[in-house]
Design a protein around this motif. Structure first.
Motif, short mmCIF file in Angstrom:
data_model
loop_
_atom_site.label_atom_id
_atom_site.label_comp_id
_atom_site.label_asym_id
_atom_site.label_seq_id
_atom_site.Cartn_x
_atom_site.Cartn_y
_atom_site.Cartn_z
N GLU A 58 0.81 -1.23 0.00
CA GLU A 58 0.00 0.00 0.00
C GLU A 58 0.84 1.27 0.00
O GLU A 58 0.35 2.36 -0.29
N LEU A 59 2.12 1.14 0.30
CA LEU A 59 3.00 2.31 0.31
C LEU A 59 3.75 2.50 -1.01
O LEU A 59 4.39 3.52 -1.21
N SER A 71 2.25 2.85 -8.11
CA SER A 71 1.63 1.90 -9.04
C SER A 71 2.63 1.35 -10.06
O SER A 71 2.42 0.25 -10.57
#
Length: 151
Positions: A143-144, A147
Motif C-alpha cells: 500500500e506504500l 503503481s
C-alpha cells in the motif's frame, strides 16, 4: 561644525578591502543571481503546482507519490535543477553577506570554507538521493508503493 563632521568616522574605515584583480567574478555572480532567481521561481512554482494543486493536495504526498514522480527522468532533472540552482544561488548570497560583514580576512576565509563545504555536501548527497532512489524497495508494504511497481 567642521570639527564635528571630521570626528565621525567613515562607515568604511574599520574594514577596507584589499584591491584584488578578480576580473569580472562579481559581475558574473550578480548576473547569475538574477538569472537563477528567475529560473528558480519557475521551477518552484511548477513544483508546488504539481505537488499541491494538480493532484489531491498535500494529503496525497507520500512515498508512493515521490517514488512515482522519480521514476520519470523529467522529474529527476527538474528536482536536480531546483536543488543545484537553489544551493548555488543561496551560497552565492551568503558569500556576499560574508564578504560584507566579516571584518577579518581569517574569519572571512573560515566562514567561506564552511559555506562551500556545506553547499558541496548538500549538492552531492541530494544528487545521489535523486538518482539512486529506489521507488520499489524489496519487502515494503504494497500500500506504500507507487503503481509503477506493479506493472
Amino acid at each position: 561644525m567642521s570639527t564635528a563632521a571630521s570626528a565621525i568616522a567613515s562607515p568604511r574605515d574599520p574594514y577596507k578591502r584589499r584591491k584584488t584583480t578578480r576580473g569580472n567574478f562579481e559581475l558574473y555572480g550578480w548576473i547569475f543571481m538574477r538569472a537563477s532567481g528567475v529560473v528558480l521561481v519557475a521551477l518552484i512554482f511548477g513544483h508546488l503546482f504539481v505537488n499541491l494543486m494538480a493532484g489531491d493536495g498535500i494529503k496525497a504526498i507520500d512515498f508512493a507519490f515521490v517514488g512515482g514522480k522519480w521514476t520519470s527522468p523529467f522529474w529527476q532533472v527538474w528536482d536536480l535543477l531546483m536543488l543545484w540552482l537553489a544551493m548555488i544561488h543561496g551560497s552565492n548570497g551568503v558569500r556576499t553577506i560574508i564578504n560584507d560583514y566579516a571584518e577579518k580576512d581569517r574569519t572571512r576565509g573560515i566562514l567561506k570554507v564552511l559555506l562551500y563545504t556545506a553547499a558541496v555536501v548538500v549538492i552531492v548527497v541530494g544528487t545521489l538521493v535523486i538518482f539512486t532512489f529506489e521507488p520499489c524497495p524489496v519487502g515494503a508494504p504494497a500500500e506504500l508503493l507507487p503503481s509503477v511497481c506493479f506493472d
